[in-house]
Design a protein around this motif. Structure first.
Motif, PDB file in Angstrom:
ATOM      1  N   LYS A 183       4.183   0.305  10.735  1.00 23.11           N
ATOM      2  CA  LYS A 183       2.989   0.365  11.576  1.00 23.11           C
ATOM      3  C   LYS A 183       2.162   1.594  11.241  1.00 23.11           C
ATOM      4  N   LEU A 184       2.838   2.711  10.981  1.00 23.30           N
ATOM      5  CA  LEU A 184       2.134   3.939  10.624  1.00 23.30           C
ATOM      6  C   LEU A 184       1.371   3.751   9.313  1.00 23.30           C
ATOM      7  N   TYR A 185       1.994   3.060   8.382  1.00 22.25           N
ATOM      8  CA  TYR A 185       1.370   2.778   7.086  1.00 22.25           C
ATOM      9  C   TYR A 185       0.138   1.891   7.258  1.00 22.25           C
ATOM     10  N   ASN A 186       0.257   0.864   8.108  1.00 20.24           N
ATOM     11  CA  ASN A 186      -0.873  -0.034   8.355  1.00 20.24           C
ATOM     12  C   ASN A 186      -2.016   0.689   9.056  1.00 20.24           C
ATOM     13  N   ILE A 187      -1.688   1.640   9.903  1.00 24.50           N
ATOM     14  CA  ILE A 187      -2.716   2.434  10.572  1.00 24.50           C
ATOM     15  C   ILE A 187      -3.478   3.266   9.546  1.00 24.50           C
ATOM     16  N   ALA A 329       6.696   6.464   2.794  1.00 26.11           N
ATOM     17  CA  ALA A 329       6.439   7.866   3.103  1.00 26.11           C
ATOM     18  C   ALA A 329       5.897   8.611   1.893  1.00 26.11           C
ATOM     19  N   ARG A 330       6.521   8.415   0.733  1.00 23.46           N
ATOM     20  CA  ARG A 330       6.090   9.117  -0.474  1.00 23.46           C
ATOM     21  C   ARG A 330       4.693   8.656  -0.913  1.00 23.46           C
ATOM     22  N   LYS A 331       4.418   7.371  -0.761  1.00 22.99           N
ATOM     23  CA  LYS A 331       3.095   6.868  -1.126  1.00 22.99           C
ATOM     24  C   LYS A 331       2.025   7.522  -0.259  1.00 22.99           C
ATOM     25  N   MET A 332       2.272   7.609   1.055  1.00 18.65           N
ATOM     26  CA  MET A 332       1.320   8.239   1.962  1.00 18.65           C
ATOM     27  C   MET A 332       1.144   9.720   1.636  1.00 18.65           C
ATOM     28  N   VAL A 333       2.236  10.376   1.281  1.00 14.02           N
ATOM     29  CA  VAL A 333       2.168  11.797   0.939  1.00 14.02           C
ATOM     30  C   VAL A 333       1.327  12.014  -0.316  1.00 14.02           C
ATOM     31  N   LEU A 334       1.560  11.208  -1.351  1.00 17.05           N
ATOM     32  CA  LEU A 334       0.797  11.354  -2.596  1.00 17.05           C
ATOM     33  C   LEU A 334      -0.694  11.123  -2.359  1.00 17.05           C
ATOM     34  N   VAL A 354      -7.912   3.182  -0.548  1.00 18.11           N
ATOM     35  CA  VAL A 354      -7.383   1.887  -0.121  1.00 18.11           C
ATOM     36  C   VAL A 354      -6.604   1.237  -1.257  1.00 18.11           C
ATOM     37  N   GLU A 355      -7.164   1.314  -2.463  1.00 18.50           N
ATOM     38  CA  GLU A 355      -6.497   0.744  -3.639  1.00 18.50           C
ATOM     39  C   GLU A 355      -5.172   1.440  -3.916  1.00 18.50           C
ATOM     40  N   MET A 356      -5.144   2.758  -3.775  1.00 14.91           N
ATOM     41  CA  MET A 356      -3.912   3.510  -4.018  1.00 14.91           C
ATOM     42  C   MET A 356      -2.831   3.149  -3.006  1.00 14.91           C
ATOM     43  N   LEU A 357      -3.227   3.005  -1.742  1.00 16.53           N
ATOM     44  CA  LEU A 357      -2.259   2.669  -0.698  1.00 16.53           C
ATOM     45  C   LEU A 357      -1.679   1.271  -0.882  1.00 16.53           C
ATOM     46  N   LEU A 364       1.440   5.572  -8.814  1.00 17.28           N
ATOM     47  CA  LEU A 364       0.769   6.788  -8.350  1.00 17.28           C
ATOM     48  C   LEU A 364       1.371   8.014  -9.010  1.00 17.28           C
ATOM     49  N   GLU A 365       0.519   8.963  -9.348  1.00 18.64           N
ATOM     50  CA  GLU A 365       1.011  10.204  -9.945  1.00 18.64           C
ATOM     51  C   GLU A 365       0.795  11.369  -8.988  1.00 18.64           C
TER      52      GLU A 365
END
Length: 399
Positions: A183-187, A329-334, A354-357, A364-365
């Motif tokens: 849910k946090l990711y979708n937000i 979590a790591r995707k959101m952090v990057l 949006v594309e990166m998420l 992702l680097e």
């Protein structure tokens, strides 16, 4: 020669004591009367100019609203708002520009009514919200249902968000238990889409300038909606740079470097990207990036703390991450790291965010950390940190 007119009608070169006292009393009374008159006259002028200024401000607002014609939001009477909110009984929250109250319309529809503070000024915050939100229509931007303007009284009526604001969840004791990582990711994605729409989807581009958890509202399904456009600025069509902005605006901890110092670059939609990135990092970490009572600046600036952990291959233990949610979590952090790059040109657009998420973590680097050896650095006293200029090459964050 000086002559005194005595109380018995005679003239003399010297006056009796009682005559002197009477003259002195009359002189004092005259002076007091003159000063009192001058004070009342000054107050009358102040009241006149204040009323004139309020009249001119309201006249300007009225003219601007007339341009909307039938497209303008509904206009409420102040008495209607009193009835809807039961005399402003149920307060939902308070911000820098106004207090928000819960209301219920005659048809049963729940609304949020924001009554603006300091509404006797030129009405800039009122116009910002009416003009900017009035131009929008997006699932991730709060809907303006109407407004009220009666003399100095100004208010805005919005759709009601039952789950309040994002900060109530991410700063709680167990935010991931309440919301969950999915849910946090979708937000985070929803907010990014809303900002992408404001920056590119409107006929006139809008820079919000106050993206933070408190200004993200959540509906019944926890769908995020960007709110509070009191600091927003409109960009010219097909432009994303604000060349005429002279004031610093935003919230400490979320303000992009170029907003408080033009030496970092121009103010643009990328300033919202920085605020978004800082917010995403707080969503992951569950802690505020600014803690004024912490003595060590390196402990205060949260992005540096979490960057060192991720760059070193460490786990994000304090964020309640499990093996199943590690990738989210790591995707959101990057993404947060890319958005908070010091130089605006090094940050992605919200469309790119949006594309990166939506891509996988492997695509992702890790962006460069701001270098402490850069040729130019400034001390941001109000934030308690040192933010250096980065010499890194621009990148879109994708491999």
């Amino acid at each position: 020669m000086f002559m005194c007119i005595c109380s018995d009608g005679t003239y003399a070169t010297t006056c009796p004591d009682n005559t002197k006292q009477g003259s002195k009393a009359r002189l004092e009374a005259g002076l007091i009367g003159s000063l009192g008159g001058a004070f009342l006259l000054s107050m009358a002028f102040l009241i006149f100019f204040k009323l004139r200024r309020n009249y001119n401000a309201q006249e300007n607002i009225e003219k601007l609203l007339e341009q909307y014609g039938s497209l303008a939001p509904r206009r409420y009477k102040y008495s209607e708002l009193m009835k809807i909110t039961q005399s402003f009984r149920d307060k939902l929250g308070k911000g820098g520009f106004g207090t928000v109250y819960k209301g219920k319309q005659p048809d049963g529809c729940m609304v949020a009514v924001k009554v603006l503070h300091n509404s006797t000024n030129n009405g800039e915050e009122f116009l910002n919200e009416v003009v900017s939100i009035g131009r929008t229509s997006h699932v991730n931007v709060v809907t303006l249902l109407g407004f009220c303007i009666e003399g100095s009284k100004r208010a805005l009526v919005y759709e009601y968000m039952s789950n309040r604001s994002l900060d109530m969840y991410i700063y709680s004791e167990n935010p991931k238990t309440v919301l969950g990582w999915e849910k946090l990711y979708n937000i985070a994605i929803g907010i990014a889409r809303g900002l992408e729409y404001l920056h590119r989807g409107c006929s006139t581009h809008i820079v919000h300038f106050d993206i933070k958890p408190q200004n993200i509202l959540l509906d019944d399904d926890f769908c995020p909606k960007i709110a509070d456009f009191g600091l927003a600025k409109l960009c010219p069509p097909k432009e994303s740079v604000l060349s005429s902005m002279v004031d610093m605006r935003g919230t400490i901890g979320f303000i992009a470097p170029e907003v408080f110092s033009r030496g970092f670059g121009v103010v643009s939609t990328k300033s919202d990207v920085y605020s978004y990135g800082m917010m995403v990092l707080e969503m992951v970490g569950g802690r505020k990036n600014m803690k004024p009572n912490v003595g060590n600046p390196s402990e205060v600036y949260f992005p540096h703390w979490i960057y060192d952990r991720v760059a070193g291959g460490g786990e994000i233990e304090s964020c309640d991450v499990t093996n199943e949610t590690e990738e989210i979590a790591r995707k959101m952090v990057l993404v947060g790291f890319w958005c908070t790059q010091t130089i605006p040109a090094n940050r992605p657009s919200m469309g790119r965010v949006v594309e990166m998420l939506e891509r996988s973590l492997s695509e992702l680097e890790l962006p460069p950390k701001p270098s402490l050896q850069s040729v130019d650095a400034i001390s941001v006293q109000s934030m308690g940190i040192t933010v250096p200029l980065s010499n890194s090459e621009p990148s879109d964050g994708l491999r």
